[in-house]
Design an enzyme around this catalytic site. Structure first.
Site, PDB file in Angstrom:
ATOM      1  N   HIS A 182       2.061  -2.764  -4.535  1.00 41.86           N
ATOM      2  CA  HIS A 182       1.370  -1.507  -4.120  1.00 41.86           C
ATOM      3  C   HIS A 182       1.992  -0.919  -3.072  1.00 41.86           C
ATOM      4  O   HIS A 182       2.085  -1.609  -2.001  1.00 41.86           O
ATOM      5  CB  HIS A 182      -0.037  -1.864  -3.986  1.00 41.86           C
ATOM      6  N   ALA A 183       2.588   0.320  -3.203  1.00 37.72           N
ATOM      7  CA  ALA A 183       3.836   0.641  -2.300  1.00 37.72           C
ATOM      8  C   ALA A 183       3.058   0.930  -0.748  1.00 37.72           C
ATOM      9  O   ALA A 183       3.923   0.680   0.137  1.00 37.72           O
ATOM     10  CB  ALA A 183       4.201   2.290  -2.918  1.00 37.72           C
ATOM     11  N   ARG A 184       1.846   1.176  -0.776  1.00 38.31           N
ATOM     12  CA  ARG A 184       1.513   1.486   0.629  1.00 38.31           C
ATOM     13  C   ARG A 184       1.212   0.218   1.545  1.00 38.31           C
ATOM     14  O   ARG A 184       0.792   0.117   2.470  1.00 38.31           O
ATOM     15  CB  ARG A 184       0.037   2.174   0.555  1.00 38.31           C
ATOM     16  N   GLU A 185       1.041  -0.849   1.072  1.00 36.16           N
ATOM     17  CA  GLU A 185       0.617  -2.119   1.534  1.00 36.16           C
ATOM     18  C   GLU A 185       2.033  -2.862   2.199  1.00 36.16           C
ATOM     19  O   GLU A 185       2.507  -3.724   1.703  1.00 36.16           O
ATOM     20  CB  GLU A 185       0.357  -3.255   0.487  1.00 36.16           C
ATOM     21  N   ARG A 240       0.547   4.346  -4.037  1.00 35.51           N
ATOM     22  CA  ARG A 240       0.266   3.097  -4.438  1.00 35.51           C
ATOM     23  C   ARG A 240       1.170   2.638  -5.602  1.00 35.51           C
ATOM     24  O   ARG A 240       1.627   1.534  -5.644  1.00 35.51           O
ATOM     25  CB  ARG A 240      -1.313   2.810  -4.867  1.00 35.51           C
ATOM     26  N   ASN A 257       0.681  -3.615 -11.287  1.00 34.07           N
ATOM     27  CA  ASN A 257      -0.392  -4.829 -11.283  1.00 34.07           C
ATOM     28  C   ASN A 257      -1.343  -4.527 -12.207  1.00 34.07           C
ATOM     29  O   ASN A 257      -2.565  -5.272 -12.152  1.00 34.07           O
ATOM     30  CB  ASN A 257      -0.982  -5.087  -9.892  1.00 34.07           C
ATOM     31  N   SER A 314      -2.607  -5.887   0.674  1.00 36.79           N
ATOM     32  CA  SER A 314      -3.319  -5.445   1.595  1.00 36.79           C
ATOM     33  C   SER A 314      -4.295  -4.554   1.039  1.00 36.79           C
ATOM     34  O   SER A 314      -3.964  -3.950   0.207  1.00 36.79           O
ATOM     35  CB  SER A 314      -2.559  -4.943   3.194  1.00 36.79           C
ATOM     36  N   TYR A 315      -5.681  -4.419   1.342  1.00 40.91           N
ATOM     37  CA  TYR A 315      -6.073  -5.121   2.769  1.00 40.91           C
ATOM     38  C   TYR A 315      -7.529  -5.716   2.288  1.00 40.91           C
ATOM     39  O   TYR A 315      -8.018  -5.471   1.033  1.00 40.91           O
ATOM     40  CB  TYR A 315      -6.033  -4.328   3.852  1.00 40.91           C
ATOM     41  N   GLU A 389      -4.980 -10.851  -0.204  1.00 39.15           N
ATOM     42  CA  GLU A 389      -5.098  -9.470   0.392  1.00 39.15           C
ATOM     43  C   GLU A 389      -5.106  -9.935   2.156  1.00 39.15           C
ATOM     44  O   GLU A 389      -5.893 -10.671   2.548  1.00 39.15           O
ATOM     45  CB  GLU A 389      -6.418  -9.057   0.134  1.00 39.15           C
TER      46      GLU A 389
HETATM   47 ZN   LIG Z   1      -2.764  -4.160  -3.672  1.00 42.80          ZN
END
Ligand SMILES: [Zn+2]
Ligand SMILES: *[C@@H]1O[C@H](CO)[C@@H](O)[C@H](O)[C@H]1NC(C)=O
Ligand SMILES: *[C@@H]1O[C@H](CO)[C@@H](O)[C@H](O)[C@H]1NC(C)=O
Length: 425
Positions: A182-185, A240, A257, A314-315, A389
């Site tokens: 997930h890109a923003r994690e 994401r 995912n 995350s998160y 996470e």
């Molecule tokens: Zn994720």
């Protein structure tokens, strides 16, 4: 911010998360957006209805207990007038992103020198992650090599590093990590990098670390969604999915995912709407990233097998094991997985007191279909297939935008957890 820019962003905010921002779009700054965690008490629809007239951006996936929403500056008063049960996550989301996103330039190292630990003091651009790994590999070329797991939609290589110990290359069961699906994690990238870094730099000096790397071959893929990651740096920090376009669909992006070819066809844990954050794609495993990851995974399964897989996210501070697709199912080795997860959580907590909740993914968090953990468990035959996470829980500040000062503590506590897990598993 100029008014015209502000209006532009207000218009783009929600659309951006819905996946409709065309390529070449200017960067969304979220300047002045205030982020709240709103209690939903298992009735998110009622809260969503109340805020539906606002262009507030909801950015968490599990809404049973709360919605995390970013409210644009000119709507904060209207939001507060709703008198919802809410706490503040970011006073100014844009300011926090700006602070976090002060990405340090990576200077690189001279030939075969070990990169500095200062790498973990800041976030970095995608290209620097690629360089960091090639520098790390070059410094430890007798027991590592760079590997690739296919190509992203936009043509980036999904790269990783393979580490081995005294048994020689490819001689032991795999420990297999994915970061940044997930890109923003962003914190997940740094955590797997820290583990790779410590395995290599401590192999020669620490008997515990040597024993771990002599027992397993590690395959660490830090950014399995490179296009999405780049997009979070160029355009929208809260993106994401991947950046796949499909004919006849205006919304961009498939959730990698939710695209794995196992239980993909079920309908309870992913979206069939291309504009949603959990869009599953049109067919099992039809994202380019997933094709590469599946082939790589099967390669590991068919060589020495997979001891442990972790998909780092995350998160929320969770350790999750199978299954995602059915909340009544438990893995055959449930008691063992529970006790290993409990031990890992306890070890993580020793460093800074950070608490992790653990349990089967669906019943502990929410239902997911076509997810990596179920695939790795049931098809990849990993002995342990987990999701971790990372920080924060979400009740404090941070969310996906974790301050750079927390990179190192987050990485250290996970490294400690992994040393426990790999010795005990
Ligand atoms: Zn994720
Ligand atoms: C690789 O080289 C380093 C530095 O000389 C050494 O400490 C380590 O034991 C070597 N690794 C293997 C697997 O031989
Ligand atoms: C090696 O690592 C273990 C496990 O983290 C630690 O307890 C020990 O103090 C380390 N030993 C050295 C010599 O650094």
């Amino acid at each position: 911010m100029k008014l015209s820019t502000a209006i532009f962003q207000i218009l783009l905010g929600p659309l951006a998360l819905a996946g409709a921002v065309p390529k070449g779009e200017s960067k969304i700054t979220y300047g002045g957006y205030k982020a709240f965690r709103v209690a939903t008490h298992n009735n998110p629809a009622a809260i969503k209805e109340k805020i539906s007239k606002l262009s507030a951006v909801t950015y968490n996936i599990d809404n049973r207990e709360h919605l995390d929403v970013a409210v644009p500056p000119q709507e904060i008063a209207a939001f507060e007038a709703l008198k919802l049960e809410a706490s503040v996550l970011h006073e100014d989301l844009g300011a926090d992103i700006a602070k976090e996103g002060t990405v340090a330039a990576y200077e690189g190292v001279s030939a075969q020198a070990v990169p500095s630990l200062t790498w973990f003091n800041a976030y970095h651009a995608y290209a620097d992650h690629v360089t960091f790994f090639s520098d790390l590999q070059a410094a430890f070329s007798n027991q590592s090599e760079l590997v690739t797991a296919g190509t992203s939609f936009e043509g980036r290589t999904i790269f990783g590093i393979h580490l081995w110990g005294s048994g020689g290359k490819g001689s032991k069961p795999a420990v297999y990590y994915h970061g940044t699906v997930h890109a923003r994690e962003w914190i997940s990238t740094k955590v797997v990098e820290y583990i790779a870094y410590n395995l290599l730099t401590q192999y020669g000096t620490n008997t515990t670390v040597k024993a771990i790397l002599d027992k397993y071959d590690f395959y660490i893929l830090p950014v399995v969604n490179p296009d999405g990651f780049v997009y979070t740096q160029t355009t929208n920090r809260l993106w994401r999915k991947n950046r796949q376009t499909r004919s006849g669909q205006s919304c961009v992006g498939t959730d990698i995912n939710r695209n794995w070819p196992y239980k993909w066809e079920l309908t309870n844990g992913a979206s069939t709407n291309a504009c949603d954050e959990t869009y599953k794609g049109l067919a099992a495993g039809d994202s380019p990233e997933n094709k590469g990851l599946v082939a790589f995974t099967l390669g590991l399964k068919n060589s020495k097998g997979i001891k442990l897989f972790i998909d780092w996210h995350s998160y929320g501070q969770y350790i999750l094991f199978p299954y995602g697709y059915d909340c009544s199912l438990k893995p055959a080795n449930y008691a063992l997985q529970s006790s290993l997860a409990a031990g890992t959580a306890a070890r993580i907590k020793l460093s800074y007191g950070t608490s992790f909740t653990y349990g089967p993914s669906c019943s502990t968090l929410y239902a997911t279909t076509g997810d990596s953990v179920d695939y790795l468990d049931s098809v990849g035959l990993a002995q342990y297939a987990w999701t971790i996470e990372l920080r924060p829980t979400g009740s404090g500040t941070g969310g996906f935008v974790l301050p750079a000062a927390q990179i190192l503590p987050t990485a250290i506590e996970q490294w400690e957890g992994q040393k426990y897990l790999l010795a005990a598993a």
